[in-house]
Motif scaffolding. Structure first.
Motif, PDB file in Angstrom:
ATOM      1  N   SER A 184     -21.530 -40.818  17.530  1.00 43.24           N
ATOM      2  CA  SER A 184     -22.698 -40.375  16.786  1.00 43.24           C
ATOM      3  C   SER A 184     -22.315 -39.983  15.357  1.00 43.24           C
ATOM      4  O   SER A 184     -22.976 -40.361  14.410  1.00 43.24           O
ATOM      5  N   VAL A 185     -21.231 -39.231  15.237  1.00 42.09           N
ATOM      6  CA  VAL A 185     -20.770 -38.814  13.905  1.00 42.09           C
ATOM      7  C   VAL A 185     -20.368 -40.042  13.093  1.00 42.09           C
ATOM      8  O   VAL A 185     -20.735 -40.169  11.924  1.00 42.09           O
ATOM      9  N   ALA A 186     -19.646 -40.954  13.719  1.00 39.21           N
ATOM     10  CA  ALA A 186     -19.207 -42.168  13.031  1.00 39.21           C
ATOM     11  C   ALA A 186     -20.413 -42.973  12.550  1.00 39.21           C
ATOM     12  O   ALA A 186     -20.415 -43.477  11.417  1.00 39.21           O
ATOM     13  N   ALA A 187     -21.438 -43.093  13.373  1.00 32.17           N
ATOM     14  CA  ALA A 187     -22.631 -43.852  12.990  1.00 32.17           C
ATOM     15  C   ALA A 187     -23.307 -43.233  11.774  1.00 32.17           C
ATOM     16  O   ALA A 187     -23.737 -43.945  10.860  1.00 32.17           O
ATOM     17  N   HIS A 188     -23.402 -41.931  11.731  1.00 36.62           N
ATOM     18  CA  HIS A 188     -24.019 -41.253  10.577  1.00 36.62           C
ATOM     19  C   HIS A 188     -23.189 -41.452   9.311  1.00 36.62           C
ATOM     20  O   HIS A 188     -23.747 -41.667   8.230  1.00 36.62           O
ATOM     21  N   LEU A 189     -21.864 -41.380   9.441  1.00 38.32           N
ATOM     22  CA  LEU A 189     -21.008 -41.578   8.279  1.00 38.32           C
ATOM     23  C   LEU A 189     -21.090 -43.010   7.757  1.00 38.32           C
ATOM     24  O   LEU A 189     -21.152 -43.234   6.542  1.00 38.32           O
ATOM     25  N   LEU A 190     -21.098 -43.970   8.662  1.00 40.00           N
ATOM     26  CA  LEU A 190     -21.236 -45.373   8.245  1.00 40.00           C
ATOM     27  C   LEU A 190     -22.581 -45.594   7.561  1.00 40.00           C
ATOM     28  O   LEU A 190     -22.647 -46.265   6.519  1.00 40.00           O
ATOM     29  N   ALA A 191     -23.634 -45.025   8.117  1.00 44.27           N
ATOM     30  CA  ALA A 191     -24.968 -45.172   7.513  1.00 44.27           C
ATOM     31  C   ALA A 191     -25.036 -44.523   6.133  1.00 44.27           C
ATOM     32  O   ALA A 191     -25.781 -44.979   5.269  1.00 44.27           O
ATOM     33  N   ALA A 192     -24.234 -43.481   5.917  1.00 44.26           N
ATOM     34  CA  ALA A 192     -24.235 -42.800   4.622  1.00 44.26           C
ATOM     35  C   ALA A 192     -23.424 -43.544   3.567  1.00 44.26           C
ATOM     36  O   ALA A 192     -23.489 -43.217   2.389  1.00 44.26           O
ATOM     37  N   GLY A 193     -22.630 -44.539   4.003  1.00 39.81           N
ATOM     38  CA  GLY A 193     -21.873 -45.328   3.044  1.00 39.81           C
ATOM     39  C   GLY A 193     -20.374 -45.169   3.112  1.00 39.81           C
ATOM     40  O   GLY A 193     -19.647 -45.707   2.272  1.00 39.81           O
ATOM     41  N   TYR A 194     -19.879 -44.437   4.093  1.00 44.35           N
ATOM     42  CA  TYR A 194     -18.438 -44.298   4.250  1.00 44.35           C
ATOM     43  C   TYR A 194     -17.883 -45.517   4.974  1.00 44.35           C
ATOM     44  O   TYR A 194     -18.520 -46.066   5.853  1.00 44.35           O
ATOM     45  N   GLY A 195     -16.708 -45.945   4.581  1.00 45.47           N
ATOM     46  CA  GLY A 195     -16.016 -47.035   5.264  1.00 45.47           C
ATOM     47  C   GLY A 195     -14.813 -46.469   5.990  1.00 45.47           C
ATOM     48  O   GLY A 195     -14.504 -45.281   5.895  1.00 45.47           O
ATOM     49  N   ASN A 196     -14.128 -47.297   6.710  1.00 42.88           N
ATOM     50  CA  ASN A 196     -12.918 -46.873   7.435  1.00 42.88           C
ATOM     51  C   ASN A 196     -13.149 -45.660   8.318  1.00 42.88           C
ATOM     52  O   ASN A 196     -12.317 -44.755   8.375  1.00 42.88           O
ATOM     53  N   VAL A 197     -14.282 -45.641   8.985  1.00 45.29           N
ATOM     54  CA  VAL A 197     -14.582 -44.546   9.904  1.00 45.29           C
ATOM     55  C   VAL A 197     -14.028 -44.924  11.279  1.00 45.29           C
ATOM     56  O   VAL A 197     -14.417 -45.946  11.838  1.00 45.29           O
ATOM     57  N   PRO A 198     -13.117 -44.122  11.815  1.00 41.97           N
ATOM     58  CA  PRO A 198     -12.561 -44.472  13.125  1.00 41.97           C
ATOM     59  C   PRO A 198     -13.603 -44.301  14.238  1.00 41.97           C
ATOM     60  O   PRO A 198     -14.517 -43.485  14.121  1.00 41.97           O
ATOM     61  N   THR A 199     -13.440 -45.075  15.281  1.00 43.42           N
ATOM     62  CA  THR A 199     -14.363 -44.962  16.411  1.00 43.42           C
ATOM     63  C   THR A 199     -14.036 -43.744  17.267  1.00 43.42           C
ATOM     64  O   THR A 199     -14.892 -43.256  17.992  1.00 43.42           O
ATOM     65  N   ARG A 200     -12.797 -43.269  17.191  1.00 45.17           N
ATOM     66  CA  ARG A 200     -12.370 -42.052  17.895  1.00 45.17           C
ATOM     67  C   ARG A 200     -11.756 -41.111  16.871  1.00 45.17           C
ATOM     68  O   ARG A 200     -11.113 -41.557  15.921  1.00 45.17           O
ATOM     69  N   PRO A 201     -11.923 -39.819  17.082  1.00 46.42           N
ATOM     70  CA  PRO A 201     -11.323 -38.880  16.128  1.00 46.42           C
ATOM     71  C   PRO A 201      -9.797 -38.932  16.174  1.00 46.42           C
ATOM     72  O   PRO A 201      -9.204 -39.207  17.222  1.00 46.42           O
ATOM     73  N   GLU A 202      -9.197 -38.690  15.042  1.00 45.16           N
ATOM     74  CA  GLU A 202      -7.736 -38.608  14.978  1.00 45.16           C
ATOM     75  C   GLU A 202      -7.301 -37.339  15.714  1.00 45.16           C
ATOM     76  O   GLU A 202      -7.950 -36.298  15.584  1.00 45.16           O
ATOM     77  N   PRO A 203      -6.222 -37.388  16.480  1.00 47.53           N
ATOM     78  CA  PRO A 203      -5.791 -36.199  17.236  1.00 47.53           C
ATOM     79  C   PRO A 203      -5.531 -34.969  16.362  1.00 47.53           C
ATOM     80  O   PRO A 203      -5.758 -33.850  16.791  1.00 47.53           O
TER      81      PRO A 203
END
Length: 135
Positions: free
Chosen positions: A1-20
């Protein structure tokens, strides 16, 4: 959900899983978007909430946490007034209730050294905060 919002806002290179160690996404080139830090409680790996993270700050070998778990588990059927999703809250608050000064809020429990801010989980979180806001 967070990744989808960031991608929609214009961010690239958004990982599908959070970094540890916590996710940091730099602002896109030629953009006014800010740098974004994402930390999913409790540790970017396990599902949970803030109270789950706080249990990582209980010093190793503290037997009161085991007693808190046993106390919660021993509540008779039909008498427990909180849902399964609130067990982590009951657990940390029960443990805090059995300290030298019961009922301290979380921040004061850290200041009183009931919760240890130098535990590994706290160090990882503090490092992520530093990298997100001060690098």
């Amino acid at each position: 959900s967070v990744a989808a919002h960031l991608l929609a806002a214009g961010y690239g290179n958004v990982p599908t899983r959070p970094e540890p160690d916590g996710t940091i996404i730099d602002s896109p080139a030629n953009s006014l978007l800010p740098r974004v830090g994402v930390w999913l409680m409790p540790d970017n790996k396990l599902p949970g909430i803030l109270e789950d993270f706080l249990t990582f700050l209980i010093p190793d070998g503290d037997d009161l946490l085991t007693h808190a778990d046993q106390a919660i588990a021993s509540i008779p059927e039909g008498q427990r007034r909180f849902s399964d999703t609130k067990v982590a809250k009951a657990r940390i608050h029960t443990w805090l209730a059995w300290q030298d000064e019961p009922g301290k809020p979380f921040g004061q429990a850290i200041s009183a050294r009931y919760l240890d801010p130098h535990m590994p989980a706290a160090n990882v979180f503090a490092s992520w905060l530093e990298r997100t806001f001060f690098s």
